[in-house]
Design a protein around this motif. Structure first.
Motif, PDB file in Angstrom:
ATOM      1  N   VAL A   1      -1.680   9.372   4.961  1.00 39.30           N
ATOM      2  CA  VAL A   1      -0.845   9.272   4.152  1.00 39.30           C
ATOM      3  C   VAL A   1      -0.946  10.840   3.425  1.00 39.30           C
ATOM      4  CG1 VAL A   1      -0.097   8.124   1.448  1.00 39.30           C
ATOM      5  CG2 VAL A   1      -0.997   6.961   3.371  1.00 39.30           C
TER       6      VAL A   1
ATOM      7  N   ASN B   1       0.468   9.064  -1.798  1.00 36.92           N
ATOM      8  CA  ASN B   1       1.096   7.985  -2.811  1.00 36.92           C
ATOM      9  C   ASN B   1       1.988   8.024  -3.194  1.00 36.92           C
ATOM     10  OD1 ASN B   1       2.385   5.186  -1.693  1.00 36.92           O
ATOM     11  ND2 ASN B   1       0.229   4.737  -1.427  1.00 36.92           N
ATOM     12  N   THR B   2       2.992   6.899  -3.937  1.00 36.29           N
ATOM     13  CA  THR B   2       3.641   7.091  -4.962  1.00 36.29           C
ATOM     14  C   THR B   2       3.497   5.608  -5.632  1.00 36.29           C
ATOM     15  OG1 THR B   2       5.378   6.149  -4.114  1.00 36.29           O
ATOM     16  CG2 THR B   2       5.488   8.528  -4.305  1.00 36.29           C
TER      17      THR B   2
ATOM     18  N   ALA C   1       0.860  -1.230   0.187  1.00 37.67           N
ATOM     19  CA  ALA C   1       0.143  -0.244   0.080  1.00 37.67           C
ATOM     20  C   ALA C   1       0.839   1.396   0.171  1.00 37.67           C
ATOM     21  CB  ALA C   1      -0.562   0.127   0.936  1.00 37.67           C
ATOM     22  N   LEU C   2       2.000   1.097   0.615  1.00 41.49           N
ATOM     23  CA  LEU C   2       2.512   2.326   0.661  1.00 41.49           C
ATOM     24  C   LEU C   2       4.302   2.559   0.201  1.00 41.49           C
ATOM     25  CD1 LEU C   2       2.514   5.115   2.277  1.00 41.49           C
ATOM     26  CD2 LEU C   2       3.447   4.265   3.684  1.00 41.49           C
ATOM     27  N   GLU C   3       4.615   2.584  -1.168  1.00 36.84           N
ATOM     28  CA  GLU C   3       5.171   3.184  -1.505  1.00 36.84           C
ATOM     29  C   GLU C   3       6.778   3.844  -1.307  1.00 36.84           C
ATOM     30  OE1 GLU C   3       6.203   0.533  -3.411  1.00 36.84           O
ATOM     31  OE2 GLU C   3       3.920  -0.387  -3.857  1.00 36.84           O
TER      32      GLU C   3
ATOM     33  N   VAL D   1       3.975  11.345   3.882  1.00 42.48           N
ATOM     34  CA  VAL D   1       3.100  10.729   5.227  1.00 42.48           C
ATOM     35  C   VAL D   1       3.146  11.910   5.890  1.00 42.48           C
ATOM     36  CG1 VAL D   1       2.559   8.756   4.530  1.00 42.48           C
ATOM     37  CG2 VAL D   1       4.856   9.442   6.503  1.00 42.48           C
TER      38      VAL D   1
ATOM     39  N   ALA E   1       6.410   7.677  -0.785  1.00 44.77           N
ATOM     40  CA  ALA E   1       5.356   8.523  -0.496  1.00 44.77           C
ATOM     41  C   ALA E   1       5.489   9.496   0.298  1.00 44.77           C
ATOM     42  CB  ALA E   1       5.205   7.637  -0.183  1.00 44.77           C
TER      43      ALA E   1
END
Length: 376
Positions: free
Chosen positions: A53, A56-57, A18-20, A25, A23
């Protein structure tokens, strides 16, 4: 919380991918100091109570790391805005900032004022063969981005005595070089032993079979029967190209001061060396370049013409419109003095000791010149 810890927490809540990386935050929690020996930048960590978030990327093939790793190194110049997120290039900008701050502090200590000349000019401030970025419609006239502020600094001498300016050099550069380490104490201790005249440099290049492309009257390489450029020996009066300069200084294995260039390969404003009676050879200039192994030229400087008649003759011999330089001529009309100007390449001198080509192959942004104009 460290990045791995945060990613672990996110994967528990939003799923594994989910989180790259890269990203952004927002974290909310308690900031606390930690011991320096833990190696955490800034010496603090945050105990996170909540987070969200902000941006995101992409993942998979479009992930930040994959996007860069799949590129040919030659394409990196167009991706520097992303590569800056890697620590190395960010540290390069910090290094440049520290170098410029040190230069500015030193010159301020010596009462040398920094001025801010124009960035668009109509006059020539570089020697023959310089490739400039043109501005086609500047008040209905052609102009170019200023490759150097040196002539404007000369205009400040009568009132300031000495002046300095740091700015991007808006000209075509080729800096694909790997830099090595220099011992400046050794350079200063043996400065007389590292001086070489332009004529000696030409002889050295020919003795080591270092040739250059034959050029036509327009300065274009002359092709041979196979289509490749015809290569010829150097002769007195030739411009020593950047590649040949680098081979010259690398061949000597130490820094070199290259002295007394002929006037035909230098700008019109450089002071000439008086000729002896009966001398029919080239007209030499009071000029020098500092060359460093693996880099080539990092400093270039010269004395400037102070006599108005000599300056007017230089305009004519170079085909320069004297009317465009009325303000430069005025510096000789209303009082004149012996003075010189030099320019130092901030990137090249700062990165001397870093494998620069291994980082990007070119400066992070446009090369910066520190220009100094000073009365003698």
């Amino acid at each position: 919380m460290s990045a791995p810890g945060l990613l672990s927490l996110v994967s528990q809540v939003l799923g594994e991918d989910a989180l790259e990386p890269e990203a952004s935050v927002a974290l909310q929690g308690i900031l606390r100091a930690i011991s320096k020996n833990q190696g955490v930048p800034g010496g603090h960590e945050i105990v996170v109570d909540s987070w969200r978030v902000l941006g995101n990327t992409p993942g998979a093939d479009k992930a930040f790391i994959n996007e860069l790793s799949q590129q040919d190194p030659s394409a990196y110049a167009d991706l520097r805005h992303l590569m800056l997120r890697w620590g190395t290039l960010a540290n390069i900008l910090r290094l440049l900032s520290a170098a410029l701050s040190a230069f500015r502090a030193t010159y301020a200590e010596h009462l040398m004022l920094e001025v801010t000349p124009p960035i668009i000019i109509q006059g020539q401030v570089e020697g023959p063969g310089a490739v400039l970025f043109k501005v086609e419609d500047y008040y209905c006239k052609q102009a170019c981005l200023a490759p150097s502020s040196q002539m404007y600094l000369e205009a400040c001498l009568a009132s300031l005595s000495s002046a300095a300016h740091a700015s991007p050099s808006e000209r075509v550069h080729s800096l694909e070089a790997e830099l090595a380490l220099v011992d400046f104490e050794q350079l200063m201790a043996h400065i007389e032993n590292i001086c070489i005249s332009y004529k000696s440099a030409i002889a050295w290049l020919n003795a080591h079979a270092i040739k250059h492309p034959l050029e036509d009257a327009a300065g274009n390489p002359v092709p041979g029967a196979d289509g490749s450029p015809v290569m010829v020996d150097h002769v007195v009066g030739d411009e020593i190209a950047e590649a040949a300069e680098t081979m010259l200084v690398d061949g000597h294995g130490e820094p070199l001061f290259l002295l007394s260039f002929p006037s035909n390969v230098r700008p019109f404003y450089m002071k000439r060396v008086p000729k002896a009676e009966g001398d029919t050879g080239p007209v030499w200039t009071e000029s020098c370049d500092l060359l460093l192994p693996g880099v080539g030229e990092v400093v270039g400087g010269s004395m400037r013409i102070t006599d108005i008649n000599e300056l007017l003759a230089a305009y004519e011999s170079y085909g320069v419109d004297a009317a465009m330089y009325y303000w430069y001529t005025d510096q000789r009309t209303y009082g004149t003095c012996e003075h010189g100007v030099y320019a130092l390449g901030v990137e090249a001198s700062s990165f001397y000791g870093i494998s620069f080509y291994g980082l990007v192959g070119k400066p992070v942004y446009c090369p910066t010149l520190l220009i100094i104009s000073q009365t003698m």
